[in-house]
Design a protein around this motif. Structure first.
Motif, PDB file in Angstrom:
ATOM      1  N   THR A   1      -0.841  -5.289  -0.858  1.00 39.83           N
ATOM      2  CA  THR A   1      -1.008  -5.729   0.542  1.00 39.83           C
ATOM      3  C   THR A   1      -0.815  -4.579   1.520  1.00 39.83           C
ATOM      4  O   THR A   1      -0.241  -3.534   1.167  1.00 39.83           O
ATOM      5  CB  THR A   1      -0.013  -6.840   0.890  1.00 39.83           C
TER       6      THR A   1
ATOM      7  N   ASP B   1     -12.414  -7.789 -12.633  1.00 39.42           N
ATOM      8  CA  ASP B   1     -12.750  -8.283 -11.302  1.00 39.42           C
ATOM      9  C   ASP B   1     -13.917  -9.238 -11.408  1.00 39.42           C
ATOM     10  O   ASP B   1     -14.806  -9.051 -12.260  1.00 39.42           O
ATOM     11  CB  ASP B   1     -13.110  -7.116 -10.378  1.00 39.42           C
TER      12      ASP B   1
ATOM     13  N   ARG C   1      -9.252  -3.226 -16.131  1.00 43.60           N
ATOM     14  CA  ARG C   1      -9.117  -4.108 -14.986  1.00 43.60           C
ATOM     15  C   ARG C   1     -10.291  -5.068 -14.993  1.00 43.60           C
ATOM     16  O   ARG C   1     -11.404  -4.719 -15.458  1.00 43.60           O
ATOM     17  CB  ARG C   1      -9.002  -3.363 -13.664  1.00 43.60           C
TER      18      ARG C   1
ATOM     19  N   SER D   1      -3.420   1.067  -3.583  1.00 41.78           N
ATOM     20  CA  SER D   1      -4.300   0.762  -2.457  1.00 41.78           C
ATOM     21  C   SER D   1      -4.831  -0.663  -2.619  1.00 41.78           C
ATOM     22  O   SER D   1      -4.815  -1.227  -3.720  1.00 41.78           O
ATOM     23  CB  SER D   1      -5.461   1.754  -2.387  1.00 41.78           C
ATOM     24  N   THR D   2      -5.306  -1.219  -1.519  1.00 43.46           N
ATOM     25  CA  THR D   2      -5.752  -2.624  -1.561  1.00 43.46           C
ATOM     26  C   THR D   2      -6.918  -2.821  -2.526  1.00 43.46           C
ATOM     27  O   THR D   2      -7.060  -3.906  -3.098  1.00 43.46           O
ATOM     28  CB  THR D   2      -6.144  -3.111  -0.156  1.00 43.46           C
ATOM     29  N   ASN D   3      -7.738  -1.780  -2.732  1.00 40.09           N
ATOM     30  CA  ASN D   3      -8.858  -1.952  -3.665  1.00 40.09           C
ATOM     31  C   ASN D   3      -8.422  -1.912  -5.130  1.00 40.09           C
ATOM     32  O   ASN D   3      -9.264  -2.011  -6.037  1.00 40.09           O
ATOM     33  CB  ASN D   3      -9.983  -0.943  -3.393  1.00 40.09           C
ATOM     34  N   GLN D   4      -7.122  -1.778  -5.357  1.00 36.05           N
ATOM     35  CA  GLN D   4      -6.599  -1.886  -6.712  1.00 36.05           C
ATOM     36  C   GLN D   4      -6.023  -3.276  -6.998  1.00 36.05           C
ATOM     37  O   GLN D   4      -5.468  -3.506  -8.080  1.00 36.05           O
ATOM     38  CB  GLN D   4      -5.551  -0.801  -6.969  1.00 36.05           C
ATOM     39  N   THR D   5      -6.168  -4.163  -6.042  1.00 38.37           N
ATOM     40  CA  THR D   5      -5.842  -5.566  -6.286  1.00 38.37           C
ATOM     41  C   THR D   5      -6.789  -6.093  -7.358  1.00 38.37           C
ATOM     42  O   THR D   5      -8.013  -6.038  -7.201  1.00 38.37           O
ATOM     43  CB  THR D   5      -5.992  -6.391  -5.001  1.00 38.37           C
ATOM     44  N   SER D   6      -6.224  -6.579  -8.456  1.00 40.21           N
ATOM     45  CA  SER D   6      -7.053  -6.958  -9.593  1.00 40.21           C
ATOM     46  C   SER D   6      -6.194  -7.580 -10.680  1.00 40.21           C
ATOM     47  O   SER D   6      -4.974  -7.606 -10.604  1.00 40.21           O
ATOM     48  CB  SER D   6      -7.767  -5.713 -10.153  1.00 40.21           C
TER      49      SER D   6
ATOM     50  N   THR E   1      -1.435  -7.787  -6.767  1.00 43.09           N
ATOM     51  CA  THR E   1      -1.916  -7.877  -5.393  1.00 43.09           C
ATOM     52  C   THR E   1      -1.283  -6.749  -4.596  1.00 43.09           C
ATOM     53  O   THR E   1      -0.054  -6.593  -4.615  1.00 43.09           O
ATOM     54  CB  THR E   1      -1.546  -9.217  -4.745  1.00 43.09           C
TER      55      THR E   1
ATOM     56  N   THR F   1       0.844  -1.200   0.000  1.00 41.94           N
ATOM     57  CA  THR F   1       0.000   0.000   0.000  1.00 41.94           C
ATOM     58  C   THR F   1       0.877   1.246   0.000  1.00 41.94           C
ATOM     59  O   THR F   1       1.851   1.330   0.762  1.00 41.94           O
ATOM     60  CB  THR F   1      -0.897   0.007   1.251  1.00 41.94           C
TER      61      THR F   1
END
Lengths: 112, 114
Positions: free
Chosen positions: B114, B38, B36, B82-87, B112, B15
């Motif tokens: 983290t 998801d 992206r 940021s974690t919400n960009q894990t994709s 990912t 992050t």
């Protein structure tokens, strides 16, 4: 959002059977395209149908387009285990140049 | 044979880090795209470019920027991950060759944060 919707979300059939997937969209299109995605990989273009066409064939694939209903269907005949993948429709909308709007996809499982 | 390559298949970042995703196509295509993907949401367009140094926002540009200094290369930048960009991030390119803009995709980068 102009995003299309696919139906069903998931489909499981046996090898040799036909698979049909449907796609609906919201606004006028220039063309509609179908893509396949094998698990965890990029998408591969399968077939394109223009707005003035009603049906198109490519090998075991048959695509229909009904612009009055804003819908399309993809038929895969005599399915094989190798057809197991996710299938996405994508629409090119009038006035949006090169952009495509993708649906949410149908996950097809073909079992032996 | 048509080819779109992406710099990494898998990437793990912390992050707040600045993240660069690179995409290169060898087909002399004018248009390049970043999506992206998801689960349950399909592909969503982040940014696209129709010429060198040109860019346009897609549907979800917040938190991202892009760079296209050469025709064959299109970079996606996460300014502060940021974690919400894990994709899964997918790059694609297209041209007007057949008058229909079929897109050619790279293999994807699974990021990912983290």
């Amino acid at each position: 959002s102009q995003q299309g919707e696919e139906d069903p979300q998931a489909l499981s059939i046996q090898e040799g059977e036909n698979a049909t997937m449907n796609c609906s969209y919201k606004t006028s299109i220039n063309n509609l395209q179908w893509y396949r995605q094998n698990s965890g990989r990029g998408l591969v273009h399968l077939i394109l149908i223009r707005s003035n066409e009603r049906e198109k064939h490519s090998g075991r694939l048959r695509v229909t387009l009904d612009t009055s209903k804003k819908s399309s269907s993809l038929l895969i005949t005599a399915s094989r285990a190798a057809d197991t993948a996710s299938y996405f429709c994508a629409t090119a909308h009038t006035g949006t140049a090169s952009k495509l709007t993708f649906g949410t996809g149908t996950r097809l499982q073909v079992t032996l | 044979d048509v080819k779109v390559t992406q710099s990494s298949r898998y990437l793990v970042k912390r992050t707040g880090e600045k993240v660069f995703l690179e995409c290169v196509q060898d087909m002399d295509h004018e248009n390049m795209f970043w999506y992206r993907q998801d689960p349950g949401l399909g592909l969503r367009l982040i940014y696209f470019s129709y010429d060198v140094k040109m860019k346009e926002k897609g549907d979800i540009p917040e938190g991202y920027s892009v760079s296209r200094e050469k025709k064959e290369r299109f970079s996606l930048i996460l300014e502060s991950a940021s974690t919400n960009q894990t994709s899964m991030y997918l790059c694609a390119s297209s041209s007007w060759g057949t008058g229909a803009y079929e897109q050619y995709f790279g293999p994807g980068t699974r990021l990912t944060v983290t």
